[in-house]
Design a protein around this motif. Structure first.
Motif, PDB file in Angstrom:
ATOM      1  N   MET A   1     -13.760   5.435  -1.834  1.00 52.30           N
ATOM      2  CA  MET A   1     -12.768   5.125  -0.786  1.00 52.30           C
ATOM      3  C   MET A   1     -11.777   4.132  -1.047  1.00 52.30           C
ATOM      4  SD  MET A   1     -15.180   4.810   2.727  1.00 52.30           S
ATOM      5  CE  MET A   1     -14.178   4.376   3.708  1.00 52.30           C
ATOM      6  N   ARG A   2     -11.397   4.252  -2.444  1.00 50.60           N
ATOM      7  CA  ARG A   2     -10.540   3.373  -3.158  1.00 50.60           C
ATOM      8  C   ARG A   2      -9.101   3.380  -2.544  1.00 50.60           C
ATOM      9  NH1 ARG A   2      -7.244   4.805  -7.778  1.00 50.60           N
ATOM     10  NH2 ARG A   2      -6.792   2.976  -8.823  1.00 50.60           N
ATOM     11  N   LYS A   3      -8.850   4.504  -2.156  1.00 43.24           N
ATOM     12  CA  LYS A   3      -7.291   4.627  -1.593  1.00 43.24           C
ATOM     13  C   LYS A   3      -7.155   3.828  -0.278  1.00 43.24           C
ATOM     14  CE  LYS A   3      -5.623   8.723  -3.894  1.00 43.24           C
ATOM     15  NZ  LYS A   3      -5.075   9.974  -3.644  1.00 43.24           N
ATOM     16  N   TYR A   4      -8.599   3.799   0.651  1.00 39.35           N
ATOM     17  CA  TYR A   4      -8.591   3.079   1.744  1.00 39.35           C
ATOM     18  C   TYR A   4      -8.434   1.829   1.757  1.00 39.35           C
ATOM     19  CZ  TYR A   4      -9.185   8.015   3.708  1.00 39.35           C
ATOM     20  OH  TYR A   4      -9.254   9.471   4.187  1.00 39.35           O
ATOM     21  N   TYR A   5      -9.335   1.356   0.819  1.00 37.83           N
ATOM     22  CA  TYR A   5      -9.286  -0.082   0.418  1.00 37.83           C
ATOM     23  C   TYR A   5      -8.024  -0.610   0.172  1.00 37.83           C
ATOM     24  CZ  TYR A   5     -14.488   0.272   0.043  1.00 37.83           C
ATOM     25  OH  TYR A   5     -16.158   0.395   0.259  1.00 37.83           O
ATOM     26  N   MET A   6      -6.996   0.154  -0.722  1.00 36.81           N
ATOM     27  CA  MET A   6      -5.769  -0.370  -0.999  1.00 36.81           C
ATOM     28  C   MET A   6      -4.988  -0.484   0.089  1.00 36.81           C
ATOM     29  SD  MET A   6      -5.293  -1.403  -3.886  1.00 36.81           S
ATOM     30  CE  MET A   6      -3.743  -1.575  -3.600  1.00 36.81           C
ATOM     31  N   VAL A   7      -5.036   0.490   1.063  1.00 36.84           N
ATOM     32  CA  VAL A   7      -4.244   0.222   2.281  1.00 36.84           C
ATOM     33  C   VAL A   7      -4.742  -0.690   3.209  1.00 36.84           C
ATOM     34  CG1 VAL A   7      -3.738   1.480   4.552  1.00 36.84           C
ATOM     35  CG2 VAL A   7      -4.003   3.073   2.432  1.00 36.84           C
ATOM     36  N   TYR A   8      -5.946  -1.037   3.166  1.00 34.07           N
ATOM     37  CA  TYR A   8      -6.369  -2.270   4.112  1.00 34.07           C
ATOM     38  C   TYR A   8      -5.901  -3.705   3.566  1.00 34.07           C
ATOM     39  CZ  TYR A   8      -9.607  -5.823   5.710  1.00 34.07           C
ATOM     40  OH  TYR A   8     -10.443  -6.816   6.362  1.00 34.07           O
ATOM     41  N   PHE A   9      -5.833  -3.523   2.129  1.00 39.42           N
ATOM     42  CA  PHE A   9      -5.591  -4.770   1.545  1.00 39.42           C
ATOM     43  C   PHE A   9      -3.867  -4.838   1.587  1.00 39.42           C
ATOM     44  CE2 PHE A   9      -9.152  -4.133  -1.662  1.00 39.42           C
ATOM     45  CZ  PHE A   9     -10.008  -5.042  -0.918  1.00 39.42           C
ATOM     46  N   ILE A  10      -3.251  -3.765   1.388  1.00 37.37           N
ATOM     47  CA  ILE A  10      -1.800  -3.929   1.537  1.00 37.37           C
ATOM     48  C   ILE A  10      -1.152  -4.311   2.991  1.00 37.37           C
ATOM     49  CG2 ILE A  10       0.324  -2.660   1.250  1.00 37.37           C
ATOM     50  CD1 ILE A  10      -0.876  -1.105  -0.863  1.00 37.37           C
ATOM     51  N   VAL A  11      -2.107  -3.818   4.053  1.00 35.99           N
ATOM     52  CA  VAL A  11      -1.525  -4.179   5.388  1.00 35.99           C
ATOM     53  C   VAL A  11      -1.748  -5.703   5.440  1.00 35.99           C
ATOM     54  CG1 VAL A  11      -2.595  -4.208   7.704  1.00 35.99           C
ATOM     55  CG2 VAL A  11      -2.371  -2.117   6.282  1.00 35.99           C
TER      56      VAL A  11
ATOM     57  N   VAL B   1     -10.622 -26.223   2.366  1.00 31.98           N
ATOM     58  CA  VAL B   1      -9.622 -25.682   3.107  1.00 31.98           C
ATOM     59  C   VAL B   1      -8.464 -25.184   2.255  1.00 31.98           C
ATOM     60  CG1 VAL B   1      -8.359 -27.716   3.773  1.00 31.98           C
ATOM     61  CG2 VAL B   1      -8.198 -25.913   5.302  1.00 31.98           C
ATOM     62  N   PHE B   2      -8.320 -26.001   1.177  1.00 33.07           N
ATOM     63  CA  PHE B   2      -7.188 -25.844   0.249  1.00 33.07           C
ATOM     64  C   PHE B   2      -7.362 -24.341  -0.780  1.00 33.07           C
ATOM     65  CE2 PHE B   2      -6.745 -30.572   0.448  1.00 33.07           C
ATOM     66  CZ  PHE B   2      -5.433 -30.201   1.206  1.00 33.07           C
ATOM     67  N   ILE B   3      -8.790 -24.239  -1.073  1.00 27.89           N
ATOM     68  CA  ILE B   3      -8.991 -23.239  -1.782  1.00 27.89           C
ATOM     69  C   ILE B   3      -9.469 -21.869  -1.177  1.00 27.89           C
ATOM     70  CG2 ILE B   3     -10.755 -22.689  -3.629  1.00 27.89           C
ATOM     71  CD1 ILE B   3     -11.181 -25.900  -4.061  1.00 27.89           C
ATOM     72  N   ILE B   4     -10.636 -21.958  -0.069  1.00 33.21           N
ATOM     73  CA  ILE B   4     -11.094 -20.746   0.553  1.00 33.21           C
ATOM     74  C   ILE B   4     -10.006 -19.492   1.158  1.00 33.21           C
ATOM     75  CG2 ILE B   4     -12.949 -19.698   1.913  1.00 33.21           C
ATOM     76  CD1 ILE B   4     -14.668 -21.930   0.974  1.00 33.21           C
ATOM     77  N   PRO B   5      -9.359 -20.114   2.043  1.00 32.97           N
ATOM     78  CA  PRO B   5      -8.357 -19.215   2.480  1.00 32.97           C
ATOM     79  C   PRO B   5      -7.538 -18.445   1.786  1.00 32.97           C
ATOM     80  CG  PRO B   5      -8.654 -21.178   3.750  1.00 32.97           C
ATOM     81  CD  PRO B   5      -9.475 -21.549   2.432  1.00 32.97           C
ATOM     82  N   GLY B   6      -7.239 -18.916   0.659  1.00 31.76           N
ATOM     83  CA  GLY B   6      -6.206 -18.261  -0.168  1.00 31.76           C
ATOM     84  C   GLY B   6      -6.793 -17.927  -1.428  1.00 31.76           C
ATOM     85  N   ILE B   7      -8.142 -17.726  -1.539  1.00 34.96           N
ATOM     86  CA  ILE B   7      -8.828 -17.605  -2.955  1.00 34.96           C
ATOM     87  C   ILE B   7      -8.375 -16.107  -3.414  1.00 34.96           C
ATOM     88  CG2 ILE B   7     -11.002 -16.359  -2.005  1.00 34.96           C
ATOM     89  CD1 ILE B   7     -12.352 -18.649  -4.014  1.00 34.96           C
ATOM     90  N   ILE B   8      -8.125 -15.143  -2.517  1.00 32.06           N
ATOM     91  CA  ILE B   8      -7.788 -13.858  -2.881  1.00 32.06           C
ATOM     92  C   ILE B   8      -6.268 -13.786  -2.806  1.00 32.06           C
ATOM     93  CG2 ILE B   8      -7.877 -11.154  -2.818  1.00 32.06           C
ATOM     94  CD1 ILE B   8     -10.393 -12.652  -4.226  1.00 32.06           C
ATOM     95  N   SER B   9      -5.634 -13.569  -3.656  1.00 25.63           N
ATOM     96  CA  SER B   9      -4.036 -12.862  -3.414  1.00 25.63           C
ATOM     97  C   SER B   9      -4.012 -11.292  -3.833  1.00 25.63           C
ATOM     98  CB  SER B   9      -3.451 -13.740  -4.449  1.00 25.63           C
ATOM     99  OG  SER B   9      -1.817 -13.043  -4.292  1.00 25.63           O
ATOM    100  N   ILE B  10      -3.438 -10.669  -2.473  1.00 25.19           N
ATOM    101  CA  ILE B  10      -3.481  -9.200  -2.858  1.00 25.19           C
ATOM    102  C   ILE B  10      -2.499  -9.000  -3.685  1.00 25.19           C
ATOM    103  CG2 ILE B  10      -3.117  -6.965  -1.721  1.00 25.19           C
ATOM    104  CD1 ILE B  10      -5.721  -8.397  -1.004  1.00 25.19           C
ATOM    105  N   TYR B  11      -1.354  -9.487  -3.824  1.00 24.57           N
ATOM    106  CA  TYR B  11      -0.100  -9.127  -4.718  1.00 24.57           C
ATOM    107  C   TYR B  11      -0.801  -9.352  -6.265  1.00 24.57           C
ATOM    108  CZ  TYR B  11       4.263  -9.855  -7.392  1.00 24.57           C
ATOM    109  OH  TYR B  11       4.945  -9.789  -8.415  1.00 24.57           O
ATOM    110  N   ASN B  12      -1.436 -10.442  -6.516  1.00 22.80           N
ATOM    111  CA  ASN B  12      -1.840 -10.796  -7.715  1.00 22.80           C
ATOM    112  C   ASN B  12      -2.670  -9.738  -8.365  1.00 22.80           C
ATOM    113  OD1 ASN B  12      -0.295 -12.942  -7.958  1.00 22.80           O
ATOM    114  ND2 ASN B  12      -1.680 -14.437  -7.454  1.00 22.80           N
TER     115      ASN B  12
END
Length: 296
Positions: free
Chosen positions: A105-115, A141-152
């Protein structure tokens, strides 16, 4: 290869335009730096542009007497270092998994992330979520909310996808696990893209004032940019003098500093450290972005 007359004219025109653009971009910063090293009382007379007319370190002396500034520097440095390391690590880990074409389900994950890149929950639901998680007035609060960047993640994933399959195949033949391949092979050869993403992430953490303004109410947890914004929105002379008796006595005795000179000194203190990181990562910057965004 000899250039034609038209090419030479075009080349020199481009150089002139780029030089003018650089001057326009750099002059405000340079002028702020000059004012920060000039006596405030002399600056108020006007005419201070390219060089300090009455050089002094008094503005920086008074600013550094403010203990809140030093504490905010510590918070910002801690946040930038830990936030960058954790964000790059988890983003790269996600990117490594998404680079595998055999992932179910790699493509579905990508769609979910891009949304999630285009739609967010909004400020109020996000605040309520962070409050329910107990992260208000904490460093998390400075670290966890933005720990994953989809663009990066997309940039790193594209870089990982371009790596030769033989690297992993030979490692698997030698009995290396997936984690071993990631840490011993993939990460060491991904220096350019990881350095570039680290720079993006570090600059984002260093320059962010909004998170501290919304989720932090305790002064000892405010990052430098949030504190700087609060000071610039108020009377900086009152803020600094009320927080430190030594600074107040110095201001009363010398009468040579002004709100503008102290503001410029504070701005330079908050800006110069992150600027100094660019030369160390510049050689990776263009290479990392191009490889991570163009190759497939």
């Amino acid at each position: 290869m000899r250039l034609s007359l038209g090419d030479k004219i075009l080349q020199r025109t481009i150089y002139i335009l780029l030089t003018l653009l650089a001057v326009v971009m750099l002059y405000p910063f340079w002028n702020s730096l000059v004012i920060s090293f000039n006596l405030g009382s002399d600056t108020s007379l006007g005419g201070v542009t390219l060089w300090p007319r009455a050089f002094t370190l008094e503005n920086y002396y008074i600013v550094f007497q403010d203990k809140r500034l030093l504490n905010s520097f510590g918070i910002t440095i801690l946040r930038t270092l830990s936030g960058t390391l954790l964000s790059v690590f988890f983003t790269a880990l996600l990117a490594y998994g998404m680079s595998k074409k055999t992932l179910l389900m790699r493509k579905y994950y990508m769609v979910y992330f891009i949304v999630t890149m285009f739609f967010s929950g909004g400020l109020i639901p996000t605040y309520m979520l962070i409050r329910s998680l107990g992260m208000l007035d904490t460093l998390w609060v400075f670290i966890i909310p933005g720990i994953i960047s989809i663009y990066n993640m997309i940039v790193i994933r594209t870089f990982f996808s371009a790596l030769p399959d033989g690297l992993e195949e030979s490692a698997k033949i030698d009995g290396c696990s997936n984690y071993g391949i990631f840490f011993r092979i993939v990460i060491p050869v991904s220096g350019p893209v990881l350095a570039t993403i680290s720079l993006f992430t570090a600059v984002g953490h260093w320059n962010d004032w909004f998170t501290g303004a919304i989720y932090i109410t305790k002064d000892h947890l405010l990052p430098i940019q949030t504190l700087l914004r609060q000071i610039m929105n108020s009377n900086i002379m009152t803020e600094i003098s009320s927080s430190n008796a030594i600074a107040l006595d110095h201001i009363n005795r010398n009468r040579t500093v002004t709100t503008k000179s102290l503001t410029m000194a504070t701005m330079m203190i908050a800006t110069i450290p992150i600027i100094l990181t660019y030369p160390f990562l510049q050689k990776y910057f263009v290479k990392g972005v191009l490889i991570g965004s163009l190759k497939e």
